[in-house]
Structures are given as C-alpha cells and as structure tokens.
Design a protein around this motif. Structure first.
Motif, PDB file in Angstrom:
ATOM      1  N   THR A 124     -57.963 -30.409 -24.494  1.00  0.00           N
ATOM      2  CA  THR A 124     -56.670 -31.062 -24.618  1.00  0.00           C
ATOM      3  C   THR A 124     -55.841 -32.312 -24.233  1.00  0.00           C
ATOM      4  O   THR A 124     -56.404 -33.003 -23.646  1.00  0.00           O
ATOM      5  CB  THR A 124     -56.289 -29.681 -23.413  1.00  0.00           C
ATOM      6  OG1 THR A 124     -56.282 -30.333 -22.543  1.00  0.00           O
ATOM      7  CG2 THR A 124     -56.703 -28.407 -23.871  1.00  0.00           C
ATOM      8  N   ASN A 126     -53.535 -32.972 -22.859  1.00  0.00           N
ATOM      9  CA  ASN A 126     -53.041 -33.637 -21.061  1.00  0.00           C
ATOM     10  C   ASN A 126     -54.329 -33.840 -20.569  1.00  0.00           C
ATOM     11  O   ASN A 126     -54.525 -35.228 -20.249  1.00  0.00           O
ATOM     12  CB  ASN A 126     -52.740 -31.587 -20.723  1.00  0.00           C
ATOM     13  CG  ASN A 126     -51.325 -31.698 -20.104  1.00  0.00           C
ATOM     14  OD1 ASN A 126     -50.721 -32.556 -20.344  1.00  0.00           O
ATOM     15  ND2 ASN A 126     -51.079 -30.501 -19.627  1.00  0.00           N
ATOM     16  N   ALA A 127     -55.466 -32.845 -20.862  1.00  0.00           N
ATOM     17  CA  ALA A 127     -56.916 -33.506 -19.998  1.00  0.00           C
ATOM     18  C   ALA A 127     -56.591 -34.993 -20.521  1.00  0.00           C
ATOM     19  O   ALA A 127     -57.270 -35.434 -19.502  1.00  0.00           O
ATOM     20  CB  ALA A 127     -57.680 -32.331 -20.509  1.00  0.00           C
ATOM     21  N   ARG A 129     -54.967 -37.401 -21.754  1.00  0.00           N
ATOM     22  CA  ARG A 129     -53.735 -37.920 -20.691  1.00  0.00           C
ATOM     23  C   ARG A 129     -54.159 -38.476 -19.005  1.00  0.00           C
ATOM     24  O   ARG A 129     -54.083 -39.048 -18.379  1.00  0.00           O
ATOM     25  CB  ARG A 129     -52.242 -37.818 -21.301  1.00  0.00           C
ATOM     26  CG  ARG A 129     -51.905 -37.999 -22.113  1.00  0.00           C
ATOM     27  CD  ARG A 129     -50.244 -37.509 -22.268  1.00  0.00           C
ATOM     28  NE  ARG A 129     -49.670 -37.597 -21.341  1.00  0.00           N
ATOM     29  CZ  ARG A 129     -48.903 -38.528 -21.296  1.00  0.00           C
ATOM     30  NH1 ARG A 129     -48.752 -39.396 -22.701  1.00  0.00           N
ATOM     31  NH2 ARG A 129     -48.139 -38.609 -20.251  1.00  0.00           N
ATOM     32  N   LYS A 130     -55.179 -37.044 -18.383  1.00  0.00           N
ATOM     33  CA  LYS A 130     -54.816 -37.389 -17.087  1.00  0.00           C
ATOM     34  C   LYS A 130     -56.299 -37.997 -16.735  1.00  0.00           C
ATOM     35  O   LYS A 130     -56.654 -38.653 -15.920  1.00  0.00           O
ATOM     36  CB  LYS A 130     -55.506 -36.067 -16.865  1.00  0.00           C
ATOM     37  CG  LYS A 130     -55.907 -35.502 -15.188  1.00  0.00           C
ATOM     38  CD  LYS A 130     -54.892 -35.191 -14.016  1.00  0.00           C
ATOM     39  CE  LYS A 130     -55.245 -35.066 -12.808  1.00  0.00           C
ATOM     40  NZ  LYS A 130     -56.834 -35.745 -12.224  1.00  0.00           N
ATOM     41  N   GLU A 133     -55.212 -42.064 -16.656  1.00  0.00           N
ATOM     42  CA  GLU A 133     -54.399 -42.556 -15.529  1.00  0.00           C
ATOM     43  C   GLU A 133     -55.393 -42.189 -14.393  1.00  0.00           C
ATOM     44  O   GLU A 133     -55.157 -42.785 -13.658  1.00  0.00           O
ATOM     45  CB  GLU A 133     -53.919 -40.725 -15.215  1.00  0.00           C
ATOM     46  CG  GLU A 133     -52.468 -40.883 -14.766  1.00  0.00           C
ATOM     47  CD  GLU A 133     -51.908 -39.752 -14.207  1.00  0.00           C
ATOM     48  OE1 GLU A 133     -51.295 -38.572 -15.165  1.00  0.00           O
ATOM     49  OE2 GLU A 133     -50.474 -39.988 -12.822  1.00  0.00           O
ATOM     50  N   ARG A 142     -47.502 -38.912 -26.586  1.00  0.00           N
ATOM     51  CA  ARG A 142     -46.507 -37.600 -25.954  1.00  0.00           C
ATOM     52  C   ARG A 142     -46.135 -36.237 -26.530  1.00  0.00           C
ATOM     53  O   ARG A 142     -45.154 -36.425 -26.764  1.00  0.00           O
ATOM     54  CB  ARG A 142     -46.237 -38.122 -24.963  1.00  0.00           C
ATOM     55  CG  ARG A 142     -45.294 -38.040 -23.912  1.00  0.00           C
ATOM     56  CD  ARG A 142     -44.628 -38.977 -23.088  1.00  0.00           C
ATOM     57  NE  ARG A 142     -43.802 -39.297 -23.361  1.00  0.00           N
ATOM     58  CZ  ARG A 142     -42.652 -40.408 -22.438  1.00  0.00           C
ATOM     59  NH1 ARG A 142     -43.117 -41.016 -21.698  1.00  0.00           N
ATOM     60  NH2 ARG A 142     -41.675 -40.957 -23.530  1.00  0.00           N
ATOM     61  N   SER A 145     -46.325 -29.539 -26.820  1.00  0.00           N
ATOM     62  CA  SER A 145     -47.493 -28.839 -26.934  1.00  0.00           C
ATOM     63  C   SER A 145     -48.964 -29.384 -25.703  1.00  0.00           C
ATOM     64  O   SER A 145     -49.936 -28.883 -26.080  1.00  0.00           O
ATOM     65  CB  SER A 145     -47.563 -28.534 -28.000  1.00  0.00           C
ATOM     66  OG  SER A 145     -48.602 -29.920 -28.636  1.00  0.00           O
ATOM     67  N   GLU A 146     -48.355 -31.059 -25.471  1.00  0.00           N
ATOM     68  CA  GLU A 146     -49.548 -30.769 -24.747  1.00  0.00           C
ATOM     69  C   GLU A 146     -49.845 -30.014 -24.036  1.00  0.00           C
ATOM     70  O   GLU A 146     -51.826 -30.337 -23.620  1.00  0.00           O
ATOM     71  CB  GLU A 146     -49.242 -32.887 -24.118  1.00  0.00           C
ATOM     72  CG  GLU A 146     -48.698 -32.297 -22.720  1.00  0.00           C
ATOM     73  CD  GLU A 146     -48.504 -34.217 -21.773  1.00  0.00           C
ATOM     74  OE1 GLU A 146     -48.003 -34.748 -23.243  1.00  0.00           O
ATOM     75  OE2 GLU A 146     -47.883 -34.643 -21.687  1.00  0.00           O
ATOM     76  N   GLY A 147     -50.041 -29.433 -23.265  1.00  0.00           N
ATOM     77  CA  GLY A 147     -50.852 -29.082 -22.628  1.00  0.00           C
ATOM     78  C   GLY A 147     -52.308 -27.715 -23.558  1.00  0.00           C
ATOM     79  O   GLY A 147     -53.004 -27.430 -22.813  1.00  0.00           O
ATOM     80  N   SER A 148     -51.629 -27.697 -24.712  1.00  0.00           N
ATOM     81  CA  SER A 148     -52.376 -26.549 -24.838  1.00  0.00           C
ATOM     82  C   SER A 148     -52.975 -27.333 -26.029  1.00  0.00           C
ATOM     83  O   SER A 148     -54.170 -26.744 -27.645  1.00  0.00           O
ATOM     84  CB  SER A 148     -51.853 -24.956 -26.449  1.00  0.00           C
ATOM     85  OG  SER A 148     -50.182 -25.154 -26.168  1.00  0.00           O
ATOM     86  N   GLU A 341     -36.928 -32.032 -24.354  1.00  0.00           N
ATOM     87  CA  GLU A 341     -38.411 -31.332 -24.310  1.00  0.00           C
ATOM     88  C   GLU A 341     -38.668 -30.096 -24.497  1.00  0.00           C
ATOM     89  O   GLU A 341     -39.025 -28.551 -25.118  1.00  0.00           O
ATOM     90  CB  GLU A 341     -39.956 -32.181 -23.523  1.00  0.00           C
ATOM     91  CG  GLU A 341     -40.447 -33.248 -23.695  1.00  0.00           C
ATOM     92  CD  GLU A 341     -41.307 -34.162 -23.486  1.00  0.00           C
ATOM     93  OE1 GLU A 341     -41.703 -33.040 -22.033  1.00  0.00           O
ATOM     94  OE2 GLU A 341     -42.000 -34.607 -23.339  1.00  0.00           O
TER      95      GLU A 341
END
Ligand code: S2G
Ligand code: ZN
Length: 487
Positions: A124, A126-127, A129-130, A133, A142, A145-148, A341
C-alpha cells in the motif's frame, strides 16, 4: 478489436486451471466472495467474473496470464480497487478473471545510498511511505486513499495527489518497473538508475496505461530527503484569481519549499465541516475561497513559519489575502489537512457529486472556474459548487454536488452527461485535460474520442494491438472503440 470474452471454457474449467497455479485458497469463485472485487470504489460499476485470483509472486502472475492468453480469457488487474473511474473492475458481462495483487506486498529493498525503494506492486502507499520514513527518507506521493491504494495501482494510473507541485506525479517518481505482458512474458526493468538512455523508455508504457498494456508486479521508486520541518496555513482569498497571484508570491518568496497549494471553495468547506462535525471553521467570517499552503524543507521550523508569515502578510497588505491562520502545532497542521482531505468522503456521504477531475494552465484556471460555475448553475441552479484541489499544479476537482431534492439516479445519471460535458469542454477550450490524475477507466473512456486527435487515438490503438492483440488485458478501459478505419 473486441475482447475475446466468449472463451469456450466453462467457469469451472477456468477456476480449476487457475487454482492449480495459485492454489485453491487463492482462487475465489463464489458470488459473495467475488462481490468486493467486481464492484468499484464508488459502487457505480459492477462487473462479472469467472474467478478472482490472488497470486503471491511474479511467476504466478506470469503463469496465470500465459494460461489466460492461451485460452482467450480476459484478465482485469486490480490493486486496492480505489479507482474513481471504474478502471479496476471487469465489464458487466463475461468470464473475466480479476487478478488482485494484494498478496504481493513485500518491500524488497530500501537503499539509502542510491535513494531507491524497491517493492512489490501490492504494497500500500501508506506502507511504502512508512518504509521510506523508517529509513530517514521520504516517498512523497500523498493521496487521500493511501491506506488502501497500492503502489501498482498508483503506477498504472500515474497517481498525483497533494505534493505534485513539489515532487511531480508517479511518472516522475518511478525509476524501474517489472510487469507481466498480456502473453505472460515478464518485462524486467527493476533498475534504479537516474540515467539510462539505451533505447525506448519501456517502463513508461506501464505507467498511466491503467493495466491495459501489462500488469505491474514490482517497481523501483525514488526516495527524497526527509523534510525536517513544515509550516502549514489556511488563507482566505478574494477569488481563484487572487489564489493564483498568491501562489506566485509564495513561489517567489519560498521557492522550492512550496510543497502544496490546495484550493478550497466556501461550499466545500461548509460541506466538510458539516461532515466532520466537531471541527471548527478556521475563520470567524465565511469566505467564498481559501487555500491551504504548505512549506517543507530541511531548514528549521521557525525559519519556515517566518517565510510563510511573510507570504501571508504581504498577501494581506495587497488584498489578495482576506484572513489567514498559521498552524501553531502539529495538531493544527493535521486539522488543516484533515479539512482538505476529508472533502472527498464528505461528498460521497452527502449524496455524491459529479467528479470533474480537470487540469488547466494556471494562467487560465480562474477564468475556467468562473465559466464552468456559470455553466453548471445554468443547468442546475441548486447545485453546491464543491470546487477544491491541487491548484498549485493546475488540477482542480470541480465536483458539482447533487442537490438534496434530486434522486441520485437522476443526478448522477441524467444530469451527469450535460454537466460533465460542459465542464470538460470548457477545460479543453482552456487548453486543459479532462482527466488530470484519476485516469480514464470506463467513466471517461468515450469522452476521449472528443478530446484526443485521430493520430493520438490511432497511436494508442497501435500500441495496444502490438502488446495485446487479442484484447484480453483490462478490455473496455481507457481507449474508446476504434474508428472502423483504424481497426
Ligand atoms: C482529492 C479525491 C477524489 C475526489 O481529494 O484530491 O483526488 O475527487 C481527490 O473526491
Ligand atoms: Zn486529487
């Protein structure tokens, strides 16, 4: 060329063959199990599938694709299924196989010397970007819907979002791609070089082609320096033209540090505050227009705050800015971003809007907003003009909200066409695009024939036929039916 959906095989035979490749647990065939995979994010497009397969490796994707190619079975690649244009679900009839990449979700390498992130398509956003980081870097894409949403889908739709102004869209952030071709061959391009001039840039075929030329299975992404400071403000402005002028001031004063510049109309703010409930308006008075401005850099936070204050104060003096509030804490900044958002979900929860994801040259954006607003209100006087988005890169979400007294089927049906056509034609007339970041999918497919030249459409069909002569990969998406002469 039509998709060869009338394969002589029964659904059972397709399921049996594909189960043998991915394993019976990773091959779904019962209607209730298929439902979430054949229904699009907005519930507007529902397709039919013989099976959903969830491969766990590029090799399995290759074998599934080779088998389907040999038997004339349609394949629809799918990541997080967050497409707003119906681009990741099968057509309403047929024996398509949905190939979902969510099990291919491994980060393969984080390289902080070459500043690259290598990962499978099912990771995903999110993952991703994590992972960046955690390694002291930034992967800058960014979107709400970045979580899915998954990296494979971000690549295949050339996703944009709120940081394009500073970092570009997905096309600018991808260094290498691995993809499975419609005949099952594997294109291996997982290189992280910034320079490689050895023939055609083949990865670009798979970026933005929405799974119609190949199935992205892995990628090498650029990593950026992690900003150590950011400064965020909401500024009420007199008009979209004032917002454009303020953007110019911000770029002049803060240069590269300007990371986001998001326009929000008064009706959009009203809608999202109503939806969020507990969040107060950032301003005492009600304003018709405002912008969210974000500066980020490696420099210290106070330096950025001072720079942003300088932009706002000069805007207040010149009359461009009517009121402004600078985030005093991380929590403030988070609230400001939440206001921006959540506008998307607020529309869905309030009955739905007609989504016009357009981009126009910055020099034309204010006039476009004025003309398009007048045109929509002439058609539907009760419409609430939900206008917001990435003004900094010329992309505005011009989303007329369905009036409460209009039943959804009317508004998103009967009214959709004339309103969407009006907005698109005004964007096109302003030298803009009828789909800035959400892609074409099914929703905008037929409109392309009005806005792309004969040569562009013919070239796209020639490329499609060269890679997918049977028309098996994601048929019915992106390309309008070819004019007879080109078929
Ligand atoms: C955004 C999300 C989709 C929409 O919020 O930037 O891209 O139009 C949009 O609601
Ligand atoms: Zn957007």
């Amino acid at each position: 060329m039509t998709a060869n959906t009338a394969s002589p095989l029964s659904n059972e035979a397709i399921v049996a063959a594909l189960s043998a490749i991915v394993g019976p647990q990773a091959c779904l065939s019962q209607a209730p199990d298929l439902q979430p995979f054949v229904t699009d994010y907005r519930g507007l497009y529902v397709g039919q599938a013989a099976a959903v397969v969830l491969p766990n490796s590029t090799e399995q994707v290759s074998q599934v694709m080779a088998w389907c190619h040999a038997h004339g079975v349609v394949v629809v690649p799918q990541g997080g299924n967050t497409s707003l244009m119906g681009g990741a679900v099968p057509e309403p009839q047929g024996q398509a196989v949905v190939l979902n990449l969510r099990r291919m979700n491994q980060v393969l390498a984080v390289d902080t010397v070459n500043d690259t992130l290598t990962l499978q398509a099912g990771v995903t956003l999110n993952a991703a970007r994590k992972a960046a980081e955690d390694a002291g870097r930034l992967f800058p894409l960014r979107i709400g819907s970045e979580g899915s949403c998954q990296i494979g889908g971000n690549i295949s739709t050339n996703a944009g979002g709120t940081a394009v102004l500073r970092y570009g869209n997905m096309r600018d952030l991808v260094l290498g791609v691995e993809a499975v071709l419609p005949d099952g061959r594997i294109y291996s391009g997982l290189r992280g070089l910034r320079k490689d001039n050895t023939g055609y840039d083949l990865k670009q075929l798979f970026i933005g082609s929405e799974g119609t030329l190949g199935i992205v299975t892995a990628a090498v992404l650029k990593l950026m320096p992690q900003p150590t400071a950011s400064s965020v403000a909401l500024a009420a402005v007199a008009s979209p033209a004032a917002a454009v002028a303020l953007l110019g001031e911000a770029k002049k004063t803060a240069g590269q540090a300007v990371t986001a510049f998001e326009l929000i109309s008064g009706p959009a703010l009203d809608l999202v505050l109503g939806y969020l409930g507990k969040v107060k308006s950032p301003f005492e008075a009600r304003h018709d227009w405002m912008v969210l401005i974000e500066l980020t850099s490696g420099a210290s936070a106070e330096g950025l705050d001072q720079t942003l204050m300088q932009v706002l104060e000069s805007g207040l003096e010149s009359g461009l800015v009517l009121d402004a509030t600078l985030a005093q804490s991380g929590a403030d900044a988070q609230t400001f971003w939440r206001i921006r958002e959540e506008i998307s979900d607020a529309q869905t929860r309030t009955g739905g809007s007609i989504k016009c994801d357009v981009s126009v040259p910055l020099s034309r954006i204010a006039a476009f907003i004025e003309e398009a607003t007048a045109a929509v209100l002439a058609l539907e006087p009760q419409t609430r003009m939900i206008v917001y988005g990435h003004m900094g890169d010329g992309n505005v979400h011009f989303n007329p909200l369905r009036p409460a007294d209009r039943p959804a089927k009317d508004y998103l049906g009967a009214f959709y066409e004339p309103i969407s056509r009006q907005v698109d034609s005004l964007a096109h007339a302003a030298g803009g695009s009828i789909s800035a970041e959400h892609g074409v999918g099914v929703a905008k497919r037929d409109d392309l024939s009005h806005y792309k030249s004969e040569v562009e459409l013919a070239l796209m069909w020639q490329i499609k036929k060269a890679l997918d002569p049977q028309g098996l990969l994601n048929p019915g998406k992106v390309l309008p039916a070819p004019v007879a002469a080109q078929a």
